[in-house]
Design an enzyme around this catalytic site. Structure first.
Site, PDB file in Angstrom:
ATOM      1  CB  SER A  10      28.273  51.744  35.715  1.00 45.28           C
ATOM      2  OG  SER A  10      28.808  50.559  36.296  1.00 45.28           O
ATOM      3  CG  HIS A  35      31.167  54.791  37.073  1.00 40.38           C
ATOM      4  ND1 HIS A  35      31.581  55.821  37.895  1.00 40.38           N
ATOM      5  CD2 HIS A  35      30.726  53.805  37.902  1.00 40.38           C
ATOM      6  CE1 HIS A  35      31.396  55.475  39.168  1.00 40.38           C
ATOM      7  NE2 HIS A  35      30.882  54.251  39.198  1.00 40.38           N
ATOM      8  CG  ASP A  37      30.931  50.590  39.480  1.00 42.63           C
ATOM      9  OD1 ASP A  37      31.107  51.520  40.286  1.00 42.63           O
ATOM     10  OD2 ASP A  37      29.994  50.574  38.656  1.00 42.63           O
ATOM     11  CG  MET A  39      32.592  46.212  43.253  1.00 44.62           C
ATOM     12  SD  MET A  39      30.987  45.458  42.970  1.00 44.62           S
ATOM     13  CE  MET A  39      30.069  46.863  42.341  1.00 44.62           C
ATOM     14  CG  HIS A  68      32.849  53.907  42.621  1.00 40.23           C
ATOM     15  ND1 HIS A  68      31.510  53.582  42.603  1.00 40.23           N
ATOM     16  CD2 HIS A  68      33.163  54.105  43.920  1.00 40.23           C
ATOM     17  CE1 HIS A  68      31.038  53.584  43.841  1.00 40.23           C
ATOM     18  NE2 HIS A  68      32.030  53.888  44.659  1.00 40.23           N
ATOM     19  CG  MET A  70      32.596  50.646  45.598  1.00 43.94           C
ATOM     20  SD  MET A  70      31.246  50.033  44.582  1.00 43.94           S
ATOM     21  CE  MET A  70      32.021  50.132  42.974  1.00 43.94           C
ATOM     22  CG  MET A 141      27.904  55.372  46.955  1.00 46.10           C
ATOM     23  SD  MET A 141      28.214  54.899  45.243  1.00 46.10           S
ATOM     24  CE  MET A 141      27.114  53.493  45.032  1.00 46.10           C
ATOM     25  CG  ASP A 179      27.464  54.855  41.180  1.00 44.32           C
ATOM     26  OD1 ASP A 179      26.705  54.158  40.492  1.00 44.32           O
ATOM     27  OD2 ASP A 179      28.632  54.505  41.492  1.00 44.32           O
TER      28      ASP A 179
END
Ligand code: DX5
Ligand code: ZN
Length: 220
Positions: A10, A35, A37, A39, A68, A70, A141, A179
C-alpha cells in the site's frame, strides 16, 4: 494451500517525495500488485489522494493497480479511476458508502476492471454474502480503515475462514485479500485462515530490505 500468495504494497506508507523510486523498489522486490488507498474525508476520517496520483503511478509500473475506494458515492468516481488505469477496484458494502453496491460492481466489471467488495471490522459478514457471486475479489479489512500503522484484528479471521469456505464450496477463484496491520506474524495467521492476497503498508515501506520483507510476508 497451493495458491500462490500475492503481496500488494500500500503506497499510503511510501515516501511520496520519492514515489517513483519507492514503486521501482517494491516492483524489483517482487510485489505482485500496487495497492492504492483512496480516502475522501467523509467515508473515512482521512484524505489521501485521487485519480491524478493513480494515473502517475500507472506510468511508473506495469504491475496491476489495486484501487481501494474508501469513499462515498463510489459509482460517481469509478470512470475516473478506470481512466487512471486501475486494474481492480474495491468498494465498501456499508450503507454509509451511499451507493447501490450491486450496480457499482456491475459498473466496474463493465469497464473491464476486476470488481472487489470490502467490509469494515464492525460490519457483519452477512452483508457481503449476497454479492459473493458478483465479485472477483473480497477484501477483509483487518483494521478500521482510514490510517496505516494500526494493529491487526485477529477477530476478523472468522470472515476470512467463511469466505474461504464459500470459495471452496462454489469452486470459485475469487481472491481473498486482507488489509491492515499485516506483518510477518499476522500474514501467517491470515494465510492459515484462507487469505491469498496480503496488503501491507507499514511492514514493507518501513523495512530496510523490501525484498526480504515481501518474501517474509509470503512465508518463504
Ligand atoms: C487502511 C488502508 C490500508 C493501509 C494499510 O485504511 O486501507 O491499506 O494502508 O496499512 P498498514 O499495512 O500500515 O496497516
Ligand atoms: Zn487499503
Amino acid at each position: 494451500m497451493s495458491n500462490r500468495i500475492l503481496v500488494a504494497p500500500s503506497i499510503l506508507s511510501a515516501d511520496f517525495s520519492r514515489l517513483a523510486d519507492e514503486i521501482r523498489r517494491v516492483e524489483e522486490a517482487g510485489a505482485d500488485w500496487i495497492h492504492c488507498d483512496i480516502m475522501d474525508g467523509h467515508f473515512v476520517d482521512n484524505i489521501s489522494f485521487g485519480p491524478a496520483v493513480v494515473k502517475t503511478v500507472r506510468k511508473l509500473t506495469t504491475l496491476p493497480l489495486d484501487v481501494h475506494l474508501m469513499i462515498k458515492h463510489a459509482d460517481h468516481f469509478v470512470p475516473r479511476f478506470v481512466d487512471a488505469g486501475a486494474n481492480s477496484m474495491t468498494v465498501h458494502v456499508e450503507p454509509e458508502a451511499e451507493h447501490d453496491v450491486g450496480k457499482t460492481l456491475r459498473q466496474i466489471r463493465a469497464a473491464h476492471c476486476r470488481a472487489g467488495l470490502t467490509l469494515n471490522p464492525a460490519t457483519p459478514f452477512q452483508l457481503i454474502e449476497p454479492f459473493l457471486g458478483q465479485i472477483d475479489l473480497l477484501l477483509v479489512m483487518t483494521v478500521h480503515p482510514g490510517f496505516g500503522g494500526q494493529s491487526f484484528r485477529a477477530d476478523q479471521m472468522g470472515k476470512v475462514r467463511r469466505a474461504h469456505g464459500w470459495k471452496t464450496e462454489n469452486n470459485s477463484n475469487i481472491d481473498i485479500e486482507v488489509d491492515g496491520g499485516i506483518n510477518r506474524e499476522t500474514a501467517r495467521v491470515a494465510i492459515e485462515h484462507g487469505a491469498n492476497v496480503l496488503v501491507a503498508g507499514t511492514a514493507i515501506f518501513k523495512a530496510r530490505d523490501y525484498t526480504a520483507e515481501i518474501r517474509a510476508l509470503r512465508g518463504k
